[in-house]
Design a protein around this motif. Structure first.
Motif, PDB file in Angstrom:
ATOM      1  N   ALA A 113      28.658  21.220  31.705  1.00 38.27           N
ATOM      2  CA  ALA A 113      28.308  20.931  33.097  1.00 38.27           C
ATOM      3  C   ALA A 113      28.178  22.203  33.938  1.00 38.27           C
ATOM      4  CB  ALA A 113      29.353  20.011  33.725  1.00 38.27           C
ATOM      5  N   GLN A 114      28.549  23.363  33.369  1.00 40.12           N
ATOM      6  CA  GLN A 114      28.500  24.638  34.080  1.00 40.12           C
ATOM      7  C   GLN A 114      29.327  24.599  35.364  1.00 40.12           C
ATOM      8  OE1 GLN A 114      25.894  27.543  32.914  1.00 40.12           O
ATOM      9  NE2 GLN A 114      26.984  26.442  31.283  1.00 40.12           N
ATOM     10  N   GLU A 115      30.555  24.088  35.227  1.00 40.63           N
ATOM     11  CA  GLU A 115      31.455  24.034  36.373  1.00 40.63           C
ATOM     12  C   GLU A 115      32.896  23.971  35.884  1.00 40.63           C
ATOM     13  OE1 GLU A 115      30.381  20.502  38.451  1.00 40.63           O
ATOM     14  OE2 GLU A 115      31.460  19.170  37.071  1.00 40.63           O
ATOM     15  N   ASN A 116      33.822  24.128  36.836  1.00 34.37           N
ATOM     16  CA  ASN A 116      35.249  24.027  36.523  1.00 34.37           C
ATOM     17  C   ASN A 116      35.812  22.706  37.002  1.00 34.37           C
ATOM     18  OD1 ASN A 116      35.437  26.689  35.460  1.00 34.37           O
ATOM     19  ND2 ASN A 116      35.547  27.510  37.541  1.00 34.37           N
ATOM     20  N   ARG A 117      36.806  22.231  36.290  1.00 37.34           N
ATOM     21  CA  ARG A 117      37.528  21.034  36.703  1.00 37.34           C
ATOM     22  C   ARG A 117      38.984  21.411  36.984  1.00 37.34           C
ATOM     23  NH1 ARG A 117      33.940  17.077  35.773  1.00 37.34           N
ATOM     24  NH2 ARG A 117      32.436  17.353  34.057  1.00 37.34           N
ATOM     25  N   LEU A 118      39.557  20.753  37.968  1.00 39.32           N
ATOM     26  CA  LEU A 118      40.966  20.965  38.338  1.00 39.32           C
ATOM     27  C   LEU A 118      41.248  22.426  38.639  1.00 39.32           C
ATOM     28  CD1 LEU A 118      42.647  18.704  35.622  1.00 39.32           C
ATOM     29  CD2 LEU A 118      42.014  18.079  37.962  1.00 39.32           C
ATOM     30  N   ALA A 119      40.367  23.063  39.403  1.00 36.31           N
ATOM     31  CA  ALA A 119      40.514  24.489  39.693  1.00 36.31           C
ATOM     32  C   ALA A 119      41.531  24.718  40.812  1.00 36.31           C
ATOM     33  CB  ALA A 119      39.166  25.083  40.085  1.00 36.31           C
ATOM     34  N   ILE A 120      42.431  25.667  40.576  1.00 40.00           N
ATOM     35  CA  ILE A 120      43.416  26.086  41.575  1.00 40.00           C
ATOM     36  C   ILE A 120      43.333  27.606  41.669  1.00 40.00           C
ATOM     37  CG2 ILE A 120      45.847  26.164  42.228  1.00 40.00           C
ATOM     38  CD1 ILE A 120      46.273  23.679  40.517  1.00 40.00           C
ATOM     39  N   GLY A 121      43.059  28.125  42.861  1.00 34.94           N
ATOM     40  CA  GLY A 121      42.885  29.564  42.981  1.00 34.94           C
ATOM     41  C   GLY A 121      43.374  30.118  44.293  1.00 34.94           C
ATOM     42  N   ILE A 122      43.368  31.459  44.379  1.00 32.85           N
ATOM     43  CA  ILE A 122      43.750  32.178  45.596  1.00 32.85           C
ATOM     44  C   ILE A 122      42.459  32.702  46.234  1.00 32.85           C
ATOM     45  CG2 ILE A 122      45.068  34.100  46.551  1.00 32.85           C
ATOM     46  CD1 ILE A 122      46.879  33.934  44.110  1.00 32.85           C
ATOM     47  N   PRO A 123      42.140  32.293  47.461  1.00 35.92           N
ATOM     48  CA  PRO A 123      40.850  32.655  48.078  1.00 35.92           C
ATOM     49  C   PRO A 123      40.623  34.166  48.121  1.00 35.92           C
ATOM     50  CG  PRO A 123      41.978  30.966  49.363  1.00 35.92           C
ATOM     51  CD  PRO A 123      42.947  31.425  48.317  1.00 35.92           C
ATOM     52  N   ASN A 124      39.394  34.554  47.781  1.00 34.79           N
ATOM     53  CA  ASN A 124      38.881  35.932  47.930  1.00 34.79           C
ATOM     54  C   ASN A 124      39.532  36.960  46.993  1.00 34.79           C
ATOM     55  OD1 ASN A 124      37.369  34.892  50.065  1.00 34.79           O
ATOM     56  ND2 ASN A 124      38.883  35.508  51.600  1.00 34.79           N
ATOM     57  N   LEU A 125      40.559  36.594  46.245  1.00 37.53           N
ATOM     58  CA  LEU A 125      41.316  37.593  45.501  1.00 37.53           C
ATOM     59  C   LEU A 125      40.522  38.166  44.324  1.00 37.53           C
ATOM     60  CD1 LEU A 125      43.910  39.139  45.418  1.00 37.53           C
ATOM     61  CD2 LEU A 125      44.933  37.327  44.017  1.00 37.53           C
ATOM     62  N   ALA A 126      39.696  37.343  43.672  1.00 44.18           N
ATOM     63  CA  ALA A 126      38.885  37.860  42.569  1.00 44.18           C
ATOM     64  C   ALA A 126      37.892  38.904  43.067  1.00 44.18           C
ATOM     65  CB  ALA A 126      38.147  36.725  41.875  1.00 44.18           C
ATOM     66  N   SER A 127      37.278  38.658  44.212  1.00 48.94           N
ATOM     67  CA  SER A 127      36.361  39.647  44.798  1.00 48.94           C
ATOM     68  C   SER A 127      37.096  40.940  45.114  1.00 48.94           C
ATOM     69  CB  SER A 127      35.715  39.085  46.064  1.00 48.94           C
ATOM     70  OG  SER A 127      34.767  38.083  45.756  1.00 48.94           O
ATOM     71  N   LEU A 128      38.324  40.817  45.646  1.00 50.66           N
ATOM     72  CA  LEU A 128      39.091  42.013  45.994  1.00 50.66           C
ATOM     73  C   LEU A 128      39.444  42.821  44.749  1.00 50.66           C
ATOM     74  CD1 LEU A 128      40.609  43.698  48.101  1.00 50.66           C
ATOM     75  CD2 LEU A 128      42.600  42.226  47.707  1.00 50.66           C
ATOM     76  N   ILE A 129      39.871  42.139  43.682  1.00 48.38           N
ATOM     77  CA  ILE A 129      40.283  42.842  42.457  1.00 48.38           C
ATOM     78  C   ILE A 129      39.096  43.508  41.776  1.00 48.38           C
ATOM     79  CG2 ILE A 129      41.210  42.516  40.135  1.00 48.38           C
ATOM     80  CD1 ILE A 129      42.990  40.319  41.281  1.00 48.38           C
ATOM     81  N   LEU A 130      37.974  42.805  41.707  1.00 50.76           N
ATOM     82  CA  LEU A 130      36.838  43.299  40.924  1.00 50.76           C
ATOM     83  C   LEU A 130      35.908  44.214  41.706  1.00 50.76           C
ATOM     84  CD1 LEU A 130      35.977  40.024  38.981  1.00 50.76           C
ATOM     85  CD2 LEU A 130      36.952  42.112  38.032  1.00 50.76           C
ATOM     86  N   THR A 131      35.851  44.053  43.022  1.00 56.10           N
ATOM     87  CA  THR A 131      34.953  44.892  43.824  1.00 56.10           C
ATOM     88  C   THR A 131      35.708  45.710  44.878  1.00 56.10           C
ATOM     89  OG1 THR A 131      34.537  43.208  45.529  1.00 56.10           O
ATOM     90  CG2 THR A 131      33.161  43.137  43.548  1.00 56.10           C
ATOM     91  N   HIS A 132      37.028  45.470  44.994  1.00 59.40           N
ATOM     92  CA  HIS A 132      37.872  46.127  45.986  1.00 59.40           C
ATOM     93  C   HIS A 132      37.400  45.809  47.403  1.00 59.40           C
ATOM     94  CE1 HIS A 132      39.194  49.322  42.787  1.00 59.40           C
ATOM     95  NE2 HIS A 132      39.581  48.089  42.495  1.00 59.40           N
ATOM     96  N   SER A 133      36.823  44.613  47.547  1.00 58.49           N
ATOM     97  CA  SER A 133      36.390  44.129  48.852  1.00 58.49           C
ATOM     98  C   SER A 133      36.538  42.603  48.867  1.00 58.49           C
ATOM     99  CB  SER A 133      34.936  44.518  49.121  1.00 58.49           C
ATOM    100  OG  SER A 133      34.456  43.886  50.296  1.00 58.49           O
ATOM    101  N   PHE A 134      37.072  42.067  49.966  1.00 54.80           N
ATOM    102  CA  PHE A 134      37.282  40.621  50.043  1.00 54.80           C
ATOM    103  C   PHE A 134      35.978  39.844  49.949  1.00 54.80           C
ATOM    104  CE2 PHE A 134      41.438  41.678  51.986  1.00 54.80           C
ATOM    105  CZ  PHE A 134      42.236  40.855  51.204  1.00 54.80           C
ATOM    106  N   ASP A 135      34.882  40.425  50.447  1.00 47.31           N
ATOM    107  CA  ASP A 135      33.605  39.705  50.415  1.00 47.31           C
ATOM    108  C   ASP A 135      32.663  40.272  49.352  1.00 47.31           C
ATOM    109  OD1 ASP A 135      33.112  42.114  51.608  1.00 47.31           O
ATOM    110  OD2 ASP A 135      32.035  41.302  53.332  1.00 47.31           O
ATOM    111  N   GLY A 136      33.224  40.925  48.331  1.00 54.25           N
ATOM    112  CA  GLY A 136      32.406  41.489  47.264  1.00 54.25           C
ATOM    113  C   GLY A 136      31.728  40.410  46.437  1.00 54.25           C
ATOM    114  N   GLU A 137      30.534  40.735  45.951  1.00 56.11           N
ATOM    115  CA  GLU A 137      29.757  39.779  45.162  1.00 56.11           C
ATOM    116  C   GLU A 137      30.068  39.933  43.674  1.00 56.11           C
ATOM    117  OE1 GLU A 137      25.391  38.635  45.902  1.00 56.11           O
ATOM    118  OE2 GLU A 137      25.266  39.959  44.159  1.00 56.11           O
ATOM    119  N   ILE A 138      30.272  38.789  43.024  1.00 59.71           N
ATOM    120  CA  ILE A 138      30.539  38.762  41.583  1.00 59.71           C
ATOM    121  C   ILE A 138      29.474  37.909  40.923  1.00 59.71           C
ATOM    122  CG2 ILE A 138      32.179  38.090  39.787  1.00 59.71           C
ATOM    123  CD1 ILE A 138      34.418  38.514  41.748  1.00 59.71           C
ATOM    124  N   PRO A 139      28.806  38.438  39.890  1.00 61.37           N
ATOM    125  CA  PRO A 139      27.779  37.638  39.201  1.00 61.37           C
ATOM    126  C   PRO A 139      28.404  36.463  38.466  1.00 61.37           C
ATOM    127  CG  PRO A 139      28.163  39.708  38.045  1.00 61.37           C
ATOM    128  CD  PRO A 139      28.922  39.793  39.343  1.00 61.37           C
TER     129      PRO A 139
END
Length: 471
Positions: free
Chosen positions: A277-303
């Motif tokens: 389905a190209q999607e996640n089910r039962l996802a639980i996450g921390i907002p913006n944190l993946a962008s911060l870790i991978l791009t060092h910016s809260f609004d960084g773009e991740i492919p």
């Protein structure tokens, strides 16, 4: 029933690599530790250092032998299961494997005999030199193997002509873009693995009151090492992740369970990726944190994973959860190292049964983390054998049948099971004997052969009982 030779070949190689990896990742760190112990003994003549060096050299000998036996098979598999890849990449992979033999195996073979059998027969300086050269040899071996593996992830310095890779720059091919990060990450993983194994075994000895002088020294050294290396490994891992995002963005997207290219991406703590389905089910996450870790910016773009067609996507569920296993164990190891610092400041580092038993229980965790990391690395590359250039399907042996691959896979599993059982038996026996003087060794050997009560979940890996810590 028709069997898929490609899938079976991938399973077979994955099994062999995972089985083999747990040995060098331990011996690389342990060899350096033994060299350090020999150096301390050479300088101080304190017999505690000598007892530790002798004991861990025995363990090293068994584990090193298991690593050599299990690693030889991988070279054969290049020809039996991946002949198209071997033909295409032989101009680069062949010389690197030869360099490993000439520069690492020859060095280790020349000095390993002196390390194992030269104690008391050669001058202490020569024995220390042998230990140092064996340690250097393990790093040289890791250098060539990781260079070859990294090139398959970030190919550089080559051009493809008539389905053959021709080297245009040896320096660019050997020091390809991901190699420095992979080498640093694996070298530190080796020291951390060795540190936790030595710390766990030392803690087990202290729980039984055996040679407290030597084992307190060993435990203290390892906890200082882990206190610095475990957080540093997280920093190195972050740089490695940024490098992977640059060169293998789909792998990072699979690690994060991120399907669509977007900004302000959350860090998912839990999810069930649905690749169909190209999607996640039962996802639980921390907002913006993946962008911060991978791009060092809260609004960084991740492919996102969907940037590539489904046939070029890795198995997301496997990559996603393997990454979390690795990171979770890493955080637990960091916490354990800081608890050790807290207990050291309170003067209870050697007298806390709970902490010592925790260290014993954590002996296996670094190996699990390393295996999880290899699953992320190799599965995240799928379906590419040489990233972006050659797929697994293009590299497999054309004449290989499913039944041939299945037969050899079963054979490897059976043989490796025997090797693993024998190795664990002898390592356990060495640990049970401990750092005993020579006149007590024969008696300890007889005791180790006596029948033991069945182990329960509360028992340690090495014996049936745990005595209270002796003050």
């Amino acid at each position: 029933m028709e069997l898929d030779p490609l899938m079976l070949s991938r399973i077979q190689f994955a099994f062999v690599v995972c089985f083999h990896t747990i040995f060098p990742v331990f011996t690389i760190g342990l060899a350096s530790y033994i060299a350090l112990l020999q150096g301390l003994f050479f300088k101080t003549q304190n017999p505690a250092w000598d007892r530790l060096a002798l004991f861990w050299t025995k363990v090293f000998a068994v584990v090193f032998g298991m690593g050599v036996v299990s690693g030889i098979v991988m070279s054969f598999q290049f020809g039996t299961n991946w002949s198209n890849f071997s033909l295409a990449a032989s101009n680069f992979i062949g010389p690197l494997l030869s360099y490993e033999v000439v520069t690492a195996f020859f060095l280790e073979a020349a000095f390993l005999g002196i390390l194992l059998f030269g104690r008391g027969k050669v001058p202490q300086g020569i024995h220390l030199l042998a230990a140092t050269m064996v340690a250097v040899g393990t790093f040289i071996s890791a250098f060539w193997i990781l260079s070859a593996n990294s090139w398959m992830h970030t190919p550089a310095g080559v051009e493809l002509i008539d389905n053959r890779f021709h080297v245009t720059s040896w320096s660019e091919a050997i020091f390809n873009p991901s190699f420095p990060y992979r080498f640093a990450h694996m070298a530190m993983a080796s020291f951390i693995t060795g540190g936790f194994v030595v710390a766990g075994v030392s803690a087990w000895f202290l729980l039984r009151g055996r040679d407290p002088e030597a084992n307190r020294r060993a435990l203290s050294m390892c906890l200082w090492l882990l206190l610095f290396l475990t957080p540093l490994q997280a920093v190195v891992g972050d740089y490695h992740g940024l490098n992977t995002l640059e060169h293998q963005p789909t792998k990072v997207a699979a690690m994060e369970g991120h399907w669509e290219t977007a900004t302000n991406v959350p860090l998912l703590l839990f999810a069930l990726p649905d690749q169909e389905a190209q999607e996640n089910r039962l996802a639980i996450g921390i907002p913006n944190l993946a962008s911060l870790i991978l791009t060092h910016s809260f609004d960084g773009e991740i492919p996102g994973i969907s940037e590539v067609p489904p046939e070029e996507q890795p198995p997301v569920m496997l990559v996603f959860w393997s990454f979390r296993v690795m990171v979770g164990i890493g955080l637990l190891m960091i916490a354990t190292a800081f608890v050790g610092l807290l207990l050291r400041r309170k003067g209870r580092i050697y007298e806390s049964p709970v902490f010592l038993k925790t260290l014993v229980g954590m002996i296996s965790l670094p190996f699990i983390a390393v295996l999880a990391g290899w699953v992320v690395t190799e599965s995240g590359r799928a379906p590419w054998l040489v990233y972006g250039v050659m797929t697994h399907a293009e590299g497999v042996t054309p004449s290989l049948t499913g039944w041939m691959a299945l037969a050899t896979l079963i054979g490897y599993v059976l043989v490796y099971a025997v090797v693993f059982y024998a190795g664990i038996y002898y390592i356990t026996r060495v640990v049970r004997n401990g750092m005993l003087p020579e006149h007590a060794q024969a008696s300890a050997d007889r005791d180790a052969d006596r029948p033991k009560r069945p182990l329960s979940a509360a028992h340690t890996p090495f014996d049936d009982d745990v005595d209270p810590v002796r003050s």
